[in-house]
Scaffold this active site. Structure first.
Site, short mmCIF file in Angstrom:
data_model
loop_
_atom_site.label_atom_id
_atom_site.label_comp_id
_atom_site.label_asym_id
_atom_site.label_seq_id
_atom_site.Cartn_x
_atom_site.Cartn_y
_atom_site.Cartn_z
N HIS A 54 -45.15 55.84 36.17
CA HIS A 54 -45.47 54.73 37.17
C HIS A 54 -46.99 54.84 37.60
CE1 HIS A 54 -44.89 51.79 40.44
NE2 HIS A 54 -44.24 51.20 39.54
N CYS A 55 -47.49 55.71 37.62
CA CYS A 55 -48.87 55.78 38.24
C CYS A 55 -49.90 55.12 37.00
CB CYS A 55 -49.26 57.38 38.49
SG CYS A 55 -48.28 57.88 39.80
N MET A 56 -49.27 55.39 35.71
CA MET A 56 -50.07 55.31 34.61
C MET A 56 -50.13 53.79 34.25
SD MET A 56 -48.41 57.70 31.95
CE MET A 56 -48.98 57.23 30.46
#
Length: 364
Positions: A354-356
């Site tokens: 999700h962060c990327m």
């Protein structure tokens, strides 16, 4: 939980992640120091993610320069991940976490501010100020990424202000249901540690969320998980999976560093309601066993999944709870393919799927 009576200031709506995407934005990994001693497998993790996403939607891939583009092409070809759905953008970057450095795409809702043009197909991009989680000195390239994304997508850029200063915010610090509810944490937005916006209080954030994201109900959780370099991002602990339902991390071990913090978050969620006053349903999501590397606790979490068109990409860690988490998400998303992505190496960069990623919603 706090309600914000701001119907007149609701001018835009941020769609939920499960709504139809036009594309997913990614930045190709290039800073070896973000994965010291473990960089070699990281491009192949990206290739696996791109191979799966490319079967369902367009991918806007940022590479820092021509050399990085050649490396990305070579890896993607060898991994059978290169397709017509992969579009390249040559922009300098510091890191790869486009969830945090990128813009948040929104659509018009209600009355837009004076001077803002709109029509039935208008799209807008909220460009928060990015300062590397108020922690790292090298952020100047990443601070420009959101504006470049907006321009490429043909979206009008919006820059929220608090007083005379632009609002600092990362996409991983907020979670929306697309209907008017938002979840965040006090640890991230209100703490003086890694302080983003000195002087901003809950009511100030709620006013900004109402005006730019269409949020009328903010659910404030307490803390994030141990090992989280961002100091409390919500996308490692609690995620909307429908307008009135969240999955939220639980830790079965009372001796765990996360045990009490996660229990307190669950108590707050069970007292919460959505924007229309409906109870908020909660589904427990297990945590993997603690992941350490070079003596450091890493923010390994199944909650860092990404919902795309027809697919959910889920981080796994060769842990017995991998199967439990995948089965839970399969029950929640019966119409989407659940794809596990091994993130035991990726998480050494202190972020996961999700962060990327950053979604670009489709204009309807």
């Amino acid at each position: 939980m706090r309600k914000h009576a701001a119907e007149n200031s609701v001018r835009f709506r941020m769609p939920a992640e499960w709504e139809l995407h036009a594309a997913t934005w990614l930045a190709w990994p290039q800073l070896r120091g973000d994965w010291p001693g473990k960089f070699e497998p990281i491009p192949w993790v990206y290739a696996e993610i791109i191979r799966n996403l490319g079967r369902h939607e367009r991918i806007e891939l940022i590479v820092k320069d021509a050399a990085a583009g050649k490396i990305a092409l070579k890896v993607l070809k060898r991994a059978n991940a290169l397709s017509d759905n992969v579009h390249f953008h040559r922009w300098p970057t510091n890191r790869v976490w486009t969830r945090d450095s990128g813009c948040a795409f929104v659509f018009p809702h209600g009355t837009t501010p004076p001077g803002v043009k709109r029509d039935a197909t208008s799209s807008f991009a909220v460009k928060w100020r990015f300062n590397a989680w108020a922690k790292y000195p090298d952020w100047q390239h990443d601070e420009k990424v959101g504006a470049l994304m907006a321009r490429s997508a043909g979206a009008q850029e919006l820059r929220p202000m608090f007083g005379k200063n632009r609002v600092v915010l990362e996409g991983g610090s907020i979670e929306v249901n697309g209907r008017g509810s938002l979840i965040t944490t006090e640890e991230c937005l209100l703490s003086r540690v890694q302080q983003r916006n000195p002087g901003m209080k809950k009511k100030d954030y709620e006013k900004v969320f109402a005006e730019y994201l269409g949020v009328t109900s903010v659910i404030w959780l307490g803390s994030g998980i141990a090992g989280d370099d961002t100091h409390g991002h919500v996308d490692d602990i609690t995620r909307f999976v429908s307008p009135d339902t969240v999955v939220t991390c639980v830790d079965a071990g009372p001796a765990s560093e996360n045990y009490e913090a996660l229990r307190e978050n669950i108590r707050r969620l069970r007292d919460a309601t959505t924007e229309d006053g409906s109870p908020l349903a909660t589904i427990d999501l297990p945590t993997p066993a603690p992941v350490y590397f070079q003596g450091r606790r890493l923010p390994a979490s199944y909650a860092n999944f990404y919902i795309a068109n027809g697919i959910v990409l889920v981080p796994v860690f060769n842990d017995p709870n991998d199967r439990v988490a995948l089965d839970i998400l399969a029950d929640i998303f019966p119409d989407r393919e659940i794809v596990p992505i091994y993130c035991g190496d990726l998480i050494w960069g202190l972020g996961a799927i999700h962060c990327m990623t950053q979604q670009q919603p489709a204009i309807r």
